[in-house]
Design an enzyme around this catalytic site. Structure first.
Site, PDB file in Angstrom:
ATOM      1  N   ASP A   1       2.508  18.540  14.167  1.00  0.00           N
ATOM      2  CA  ASP A   1       2.741  17.442  13.055  1.00  0.00           C
ATOM      3  C   ASP A   1       2.179  18.220  11.663  1.00  0.00           C
ATOM      4  OD1 ASP A   1       2.071  14.268  12.476  1.00  0.00           O
ATOM      5  OD2 ASP A   1       1.194  15.633  11.066  1.00  0.00           O
TER       6      ASP A   1
ATOM      7  N   ASP B   1       0.981  -0.983   0.024  1.00  0.00           N
ATOM      8  CA  ASP B   1       0.113  -0.065  -0.099  1.00  0.00           C
ATOM      9  C   ASP B   1       0.954   1.354  -0.031  1.00  0.00           C
ATOM     10  OD1 ASP B   1      -1.478   2.222   0.424  1.00  0.00           O
ATOM     11  OD2 ASP B   1      -2.591   1.343   2.145  1.00  0.00           O
TER      12      ASP B   1
ATOM     13  N   HIS C   1      -5.258  12.036  13.749  1.00  0.00           N
ATOM     14  CA  HIS C   1      -6.503  12.130  12.853  1.00  0.00           C
ATOM     15  C   HIS C   1      -7.784  11.152  13.259  1.00  0.00           C
ATOM     16  CE1 HIS C   1      -3.820  14.003  10.126  1.00  0.00           C
ATOM     17  NE2 HIS C   1      -3.133  13.168  10.125  1.00  0.00           N
TER      18      HIS C   1
ATOM     19  N   ASP D   1       7.077  15.289  10.912  1.00  0.00           N
ATOM     20  CA  ASP D   1       6.756  15.210   9.641  1.00  0.00           C
ATOM     21  C   ASP D   1       6.874  16.720   9.063  1.00  0.00           C
ATOM     22  OD1 ASP D   1       4.480  15.674  10.779  1.00  0.00           O
ATOM     23  OD2 ASP D   1       3.445  13.917   9.531  1.00  0.00           O
TER      24      ASP D   1
HETATM   25  N1  Q9C Z   1      -3.813  10.295  -0.957  1.00  0.00           N
HETATM   26  C1  Q9C Z   1       0.327  11.329  10.259  1.00  0.00           C
HETATM   27  O1  Q9C Z   1       1.182  11.905  10.032  1.00  0.00           O
HETATM   28  N2  Q9C Z   1      -1.632  10.601   3.474  1.00  0.00           N
HETATM   29  N3  Q9C Z   1      -0.503  10.749   9.301  1.00  0.00           N
HETATM   30  C2  Q9C Z   1      -2.805  10.018   2.676  1.00  0.00           C
HETATM   31  C3  Q9C Z   1      -3.889  10.070   0.315  1.00  0.00           C
HETATM   32  C4  Q9C Z   1      -2.020  10.244   4.643  1.00  0.00           C
HETATM   33  C5  Q9C Z   1      -0.351  11.233   8.294  1.00  0.00           C
HETATM   34  C6  Q9C Z   1      -2.791  10.455   1.114  1.00  0.00           C
HETATM   35  C7  Q9C Z   1      -0.949  10.863   5.706  1.00  0.00           C
HETATM   36  C8  Q9C Z   1      -1.328  10.229   7.285  1.00  0.00           C
HETATM   37  C9  Q9C Z   1       0.089  10.920  11.968  1.00  0.00           C
HETATM   38 ZN    ZN Z   2       1.381  13.985  10.084  1.00  0.00          ZN
END
Ligand code: Q9C
Ligand code: ZN
Length: 673
Positions: A174, A22, A137, A267
């Site tokens: 974040d 994934d 989230h 991040d």
């Molecule tokens: N096209 C945290 O940094 N990206 N979560 C999804 C979909 C998900 C990040 C992109 C990023 C989640 C805790």
């Molecule tokens: Zn994040």
């Protein structure tokens, strides 16, 4: 005050992992935890922290935030085979489940609660929980963005319930919007939620309208949700610090939290494939330092995102070093926020004008996309990179950090503080203070050029100059001296600095200056906070602050500190800070303490404090501050008068071309360019 830093970590949380292909979820890997831990070991930080064991959160604790239906769904994944796990993962956006996910998520939430207990019960002053899966989230009924249970939101509810807290601050640094936390506390004025996040005009995940600056909370919670959208990538140290100084800190001093929780995702740091931002690891030391002075030091950080392993772990180490009270490295990079950041800052301040006293006199209306409609901004979006190029980027950041961390490493000072006091004050000193023996006056006269002062015959002054040299050589972090005539002592110090070739000295003089000091342009920046109205004009290196207010406990000082003194200081980037406490101050004792605390973020924490002998009532607090044992208490502030706000605004406008960190709006700079 409690002391020590808690560190919570457990290998168990490495078991949760992705067991199919994934591309969206593949960055959330177990190595995120071990590389942080190994880096902490490498810096010998583990043994300096208080290790706190993890535990599983109970079902009741999880249900402080999540529905029982959702809890049952997560629980049911424990027994699932891969095909079922894949299927249930697909019910959510950017989530994967593993047979150990439920256990790990309970440990992540439980670890966060143990951290809150350690800090609330005074077992440690502050601390950090290194956990996964992350939390911010996740929502009442849904997993989302790698998050299963909302660790920080559960912790806030838990702290409210168990400790009866009425005001909790959540800072989410974040790079993604913690929309889960926003939803949970949207109508709750007892939890102030602040988040900055990559937004790009809603193009960036999770692409929600409610991530923009105009989502300020709902119902009773209006004003208690602060969103700072980043509409460009490439934000860096200056942009982050500017948002703290011009948005977060003024509001938070007014909010006066009893506990600070941080959704600490890294991040938002350099090299991260998700964030595409530029903040270097020491930036997180500075952000942490700002927050350490709130809520009597009660600060709990909880890991969220962070996907470049080296960047993540260096940032975590910087954060924990700061929690432990180590001197801060100088913040690298050009100290000027970019146009797009200024636009965001302006818009958030405008959106919150009605809810916060400190923004009361702002004359602000939202700006529409100045930076994106014009070509004025220097920050450009990097072209979309294929897999190969991405690997190169990771290695490039690794290489950058190898060099960078060496550059910013400061020698650890064996002594925190050296003092030169009268015999009668020496009972105030804790045993770990180094007391200077002094140095030979003749020797000093020759090194510090020709300077005739009868003060130079005073034992105390000689001691002070001796430890000034040690500070500059980084053998001692800070120093404290009393003097019968502080202005004259300052003059001697500055002369000595000049002969020792100190490039930039920031002097903040509180009270009346009874003599004029010759300032060599650029080598000394003087900010005088005086109660006396003097006919003086402000120049780049000589800034004079005066306000009339009987009651000292007003937002004038907070506005001056966050909106003027610190931005100038961060723009100047001094090598040494000298704080002088003279007579007739226009600051309260707490105000002075806060000023000194926050200035410890500059000049690699090297601060020399000179106190007029008659003001020795301040000594005890200042000693504790310099030892790192004290955070000033700030009560409820009344709003600054319009006149004072205007004075500060005008001063900012006058100086912001020279000191770029003063800017808090894109209006002026865009007009001038
Ligand atoms: N096209 C945290 O940094 N990206 N979560 C999804 C979909 C998900 C990040 C992109 C990023 C989640 C805790
Ligand atoms: Zn994040």
């Amino acid at each position: 005050m409690a002391s020590g830093t808690a560190l919570i970590y457990d290998d168990e949380m490495r078991n949760h992992k992705l067991i199919w292909d994934d591309p969206i979820c593949e960055i959330e890997v177990p190595e995120r935890l071990c590389s942080c831990y190994e880096q902490l070991q490498g810096y010998n930080l583990i043994e300096r922290c208080t290790s706190v064991p993890v535990r599983e959160a109970t079902e009741d604790e999880i249900m402080l935030v999540h529905s029982s239906d959702y809890l049952e769904i997560v629980k049911s994944t424990e027994k699932m085979k891969q095909e079922e796990l894949r299927k249930i993962s697909a019910d959510f956006d950017a989530v994967y489940f593993h047979p150990t996910t439920y256990l790990c998520a309970k440990l992540a939430a439980g670890a966060t609660l143990e951290l809150v207990d350690a800090v609330m019960l005074g077992r440690t002053r502050n601390g950090m929980a290194l956990v996964r899966p992350p939390g911010h989230h996740s929502q009442r009924n849904a997993a989302n963005g790698f998050c299963i249970f909302n660790n920080v939101a559960i912790a806030a509810k838990y702290a409210q319930k168990k400790y009866g807290l009425e005001r909790i601050l959540i800072v989410d640094w974040d790079v993604h919007h913690g929309q889960g936390i926003q939803y949970i506390f949207d109508e709750d004025p007892s939890v102030l939620y602040f988040s900055w996040h990559r937004f790009e005009h809603q193009q960036f995940w999770p692409s929600l309208k409610e991530s923009d600056y105009d989502a300020v909370g709902q119902g009773k919670g209006k004003g208690f949700n602060i969103n700072v959208p980043w509409n460009k990538v490439g934000m860096g140290n200056a942009d982050y610090v500017a948002v703290f100084l011009h948005v977060l800190l003024p509001l938070v001093f007014e909010f006066d939290p009893e506990l600070v929780l941080v959704s600490a995702g890294f991040d938002s740091g350099i090299g991260d494939p998700e964030g595409q931002m530029c903040a270097t690891p020491e930036c997180f030391a500075h952000l942490t330092h700002f927050l350490m002075h709130l809520a009597k030091g009660k600060l709990c950080l909880v890991l969220e995102g962070g996907y470049h392993l080296r960047s993540l772990s260096e940032s975590v180490c910087m954060t924990i070093k700061t929690l432990l009270g180590d001197p801060l490295p100088r913040l690298s990079g050009e100290m000027a926020p970019c146009l797009s950041a200024l636009e965001s800052i302006h818009n958030v301040r405008a959106a919150h004008k009605t809810y916060w006293k400190c923004l009361l006199h702002e004359g602000t209306t939202p700006l529409q996309d100045l930076s994106t409609r014009s070509h004025l901004t220097g920050k450009v979006e990097p072209a979309q990179t294929p897999q190969e190029a991405k690997k190169d980027e990771v290695i490039e950041t690794d290489r950058f950090l190898d060099q960078h961390m060496k550059n910013i490493a400061s020698l650890k000072s064996p002594f925190r503080i050296a003092v030169a006091l009268d015999e009668s004050d020496s009972h105030l000193l804790p045993p770990s203070v180094q007391i200077e023996k002094g140095t030979d006056a003749k020797e000093l006269r020759t090194t510090s050029s020709v300077f005739d002062s009868k003060l130079l015959k005073e034992e105390k002054v000689l001691k002070m100059l001796a430890f000034l040299e040690k500070i500059i050589k980084k053998e001692v972090t800070s120093g404290l001296a009393t003097s019968p005539v502080v202005s004259e002592s300052l003059a001697i110090v500055l002369k000595h600095c000049s002969s020792l070739k100190v490039q930039k000295v920031l002097c903040v003089f509180v009270g009346d200056m009874d003599m004029k000091i010759d300032l060599e342009d650029g080598k000394v920046l003087l900010i005088n906070i005086s109660a006396k109205q003097l006919e003086r004009s402000n120049t780049k290196y000589n800034i004079f602050l005066h306000w009339k207010e009987k009651d000292l406990e007003t937002t004038t000082f907070i506005s001056a500190l966050t909106g003027l003194i610190l931005p100038v200081a961060y723009s100047y980037q001094p090598d040494l800070t000298v704080v002088i406490i003279g007579q007739n101050q226009s600051l309260s004792q707490n105000g002075i303490s806060l000023l000194i605390s926050l200035l410890q973020g500059l000049a690699q924490s090297q601060v020399l404090v000179l106190i007029q002998e008659s003001e020795s009532k301040l000594l005890q607090d200042v000693i504790k501050l310099l030892m790192g044992d004290f955070t000033p208490f700030l009560g409820n502030y009344t709003p600054a008068s319009k006149e004072n706000v205007q004075m500060l605004t005008e001063l900012r406008q006058q100086l912001q071309q020279e000191w770029k960190m003063l800017q808090c709006s894109a209006e002026v700079s865009s007009a001038e360019k």
